[in-house]
Each structure stands twice: as structure tokens, then as C-alpha cells.
Design an enzyme around this catalytic site. Sequence first.
Site, PDB file in Angstrom:
ATOM      1  CG  ASN A 286       2.052  -4.741  -7.830  1.00 15.73           C
ATOM      2  OD1 ASN A 286       2.271  -4.120  -6.793  1.00 15.73           O
ATOM      3  ND2 ASN A 286       2.437  -4.314  -9.018  1.00 15.73           N
TER       4      ASN A 286
ATOM      5  CE1 TYR B  68      -1.266   1.471  -9.766  1.00  9.56           C
ATOM      6  CE2 TYR B  68       0.516   2.839  -8.937  1.00  9.56           C
ATOM      7  CZ  TYR B  68       0.076   1.780  -9.704  1.00  9.56           C
ATOM      8  OH  TYR B  68       0.983   1.036 -10.418  1.00  9.56           O
TER       9      TYR B  68
ATOM     10  CG  HIS C 296      -0.088   0.471  -6.107  1.00  7.97           C
ATOM     11  ND1 HIS C 296      -0.333  -0.477  -7.067  1.00  7.97           N
ATOM     12  CD2 HIS C 296       1.242   0.731  -6.167  1.00  7.97           C
ATOM     13  CE1 HIS C 296       0.817  -0.785  -7.676  1.00  7.97           C
ATOM     14  NE2 HIS C 296       1.773  -0.065  -7.139  1.00  7.97           N
TER      15      HIS C 296
ATOM     16  NE  ARG D 121      -1.224  -5.274 -16.241  1.00 10.51           N
ATOM     17  CZ  ARG D 121      -0.158  -4.491 -16.193  1.00 10.51           C
ATOM     18  NH1 ARG D 121       1.052  -5.014 -16.315  1.00 10.51           N
ATOM     19  NH2 ARG D 121      -0.286  -3.185 -16.021  1.00 10.51           N
TER      20      ARG D 121
ATOM     21  CB  CYS E 144       5.952   0.179  -4.282  1.00  7.55           C
ATOM     22  SG  CYS E 144       4.981   0.916  -5.623  1.00  7.55           S
TER      23      CYS E 144
END
Length: 416
Positions: A143, A240, A193, A88, A163
Site C-alpha cells: 500500500n 474505505y 481503496h 503506521r 488488493c
Amino acid sequence: MKLAVIGGGSTYTPELADGIGRLAPQVTELVLVDPDAARLAAVGPVSARIIRAHGHQAAVRWTTDADDGIDGAAAVLLQLRVGGQAARARDETWPLDFCCVGQETTGAGGLAKALRTVPLVLQIAELARRRAAPGAWLIDFTNPVGIVTRALLDAGHRAVGLCNVAIGLQRYFAGLLGVAPETVSLDHVGLNHLTWERAVRVNGADRLPELLAGHRAQIAARVGVPAAVLDACSAVPSYYLRYYYFHDSVTAGQRDTQTRAAEVAAIEAELLRLYADPALDRKPELLGQRGGAFYSEAAVALLASLLGDTGDVQVVNVRNGGTFDFLAGDAVIEVPAVIGAAGPVPAPAAPLPPLLRGLVAHMSAYEELAVDAALRGGRPRVVSALLAHPLIGQYDLAEPMADRLIAENERFLGWA
């Protein structure tokens, strides 16, 4: 019913255990599956203690053996992270070298995560097809949810994407209005998102105009955009959307701040230390900073409705069908859907206005290409997906970014 959690060593898991303990009496066995035995040794016992503290009698165990964990499960929940926080961190940093946003679910970082994740999720899904109970459901919290769910559905699996953005906003609006959350429903539209709230209904009446009249600046701050954006959209965008509406300023700010991956890694280290306390039998307050708020409520409600054939409405990631006529039927959208034993069916939705429709169409095309790149690999497909992404979209960016993405993730990509 047996529930298997893939990625059960996640620091999220005690949140899920708390929800099961409070809200899911139908769960008789909970099995946490993770390749990291050390993580399981910390997360498993505290999850068991939390469930037991609620008076729930489900058997809780943990294993590194996916066959054992999935065997006979009525539902399999996917919450895995390929490469952990280290991967990440790379997703959130190297795109900045190209003046593009560094984020784990969108942009080049989101594509990298999809390429690492989709093949493994499909392997797990095939294992579930063979070993889980007949008709078992796959609940995807991994995700990028829209892309992963589309890959699962394309492969013929009984899958629903989940989500926590919608349930988080539902709880937030309920608090502002001073009403019970269960009385609030959202006209939540878009892709995972990439969503907007067009209405906030309480017992059928839209209270969004009232919310904006009384809390406009507060709501805008909550989703990370200036209040004028709410007026432009005639809706409340999710957090987002700031990556799209304010890409350059957000990207510039990322260069001067600690990555979210670093923040989460520090939180996780402290959570694991807390979980090791044999007296801890409730989720610690720090877990609220990890992300995933109300994840347990959303997951438990979805499982109960799928298995109980309740026919209630929840926000999930589901096939478009004919919901939005400008998208292909096999696109995956995030909308309210009627949940029953046969799976989710999108509730009727008003057409999207051009401002929303254009971005949704653009991103849906990218997601289609991202699934193709994840399934078939190859540099040209990575370039195409990046070129299609509205946050990149330039060939002289897509080519070098594809090379960097592949180099950063070479050990995870079987074709690189």
C-alpha cells in the site's frame, strides 16, 4: 518456477504459504526476502511447514540478501512496509491534530506512506529488472497499491497491483447467496481503496438487487456505512468510502479509540510467538484478524493467470487505457481485467455516474501528484498533493500538514 517475496518476514507470509501449498503446484522454489533476520527466523520455518503439510514439495528458504532472493525469479511479490507498525502509528495519529482522518492508505497518512515506499519499491524493481528471469512479473500488494503500481508502470516495469477488497466481497456475497465463490463475478469499479460494486453476477445474472432486498442492513454494516448510502450510490461502496462520506465523524471517533497500528502490533507479537512453535504447520486462526483475508487466493490466481496465459477475469490495478474516458490513459484503476501472458487488459465497463466519477477523478489527480512528490521530493510537491486530496483540500491545512508530514518522516526521505 521461483517466486520471491519481498517483505517475506511479514506476518502475512504464512497466509501466502498456505495458498501456495493448496493452489500453486507450479511453484518450485519460494524465497522470502527481508532485512529483518529475526522476523525471517520466525516466519520462514512456519511457512515451510505449512507448505509441506499440504504435500507441496517446493523448496522454501529465506534470506536478507535481495540479490540472492530475486535472482532468476519468474515473479516477485512486493508486500513490504517501510518503517513498520511504528511508522503506521504515526500516519494514523498526527493528522488528527489537524482534524483530518488518520489512515495508512488515504489522506495525509497515505501520502506519507507513499513517500516512504515508492523510492524503495522502485529500487527493488530495478534489481528485479537486472536479476530476475526475463519477463518476470512484479505483483504489488504494498500500500498504497494504486500509487505504487502507477510508479512501477511509469518506470516501465511489468507490474500488476493487487488488493484483497474485491475477493473479500466476492466471498462474502457468495456466502449470503449460498453459491460457490467461483460462480460470482463483480462489477467492481474505481481506484484502489476507492471502489464500488455495481453488480454481483452469478453465472451472468445480476443478484445485487436480491442481496440488497434481503440483506441491506447487514451489507451496509459490513462496509461501515448506513444503508441509505447504498441507495444513494446505487452500489455497494468499499469499507474505505466511510473515510470520505463520513470524514468528520470517523475522525472524531479515532481520537477516542486505539489505533489500528496498535491493534496490529499486538496481533503480530502473538502471531510471532505462535509461529515459533515447531509443531505449528497451519495458519493460526488469529491470522484472520491481521487483515489481508483471501490475499493468498488472489495472489496465486493472478500469478497462475499471468504465467499460464489463461485469459480469465480478475480484479487488479491496471492502466486505465480508455476504460473511463474522463481519466488519462496512464491513470491506474482497479477493475476486472482479462489476465494473460501479456498482462492485464481492463474488461469493458459501463460509464461511471457523476457521484462516482467526481470522486474518482479527484483522487486520480491526487495520485498523479503523489507519485510526482514521491519521485522528486520537495515541500512544494507535498503541499500540492495534500491540496489536491479531497480529504484535505485547503491551503491553510496543506501547508502545515506538509511540514508535519516531512518532520515525521525525515529519516525516510532522502530530500528532507
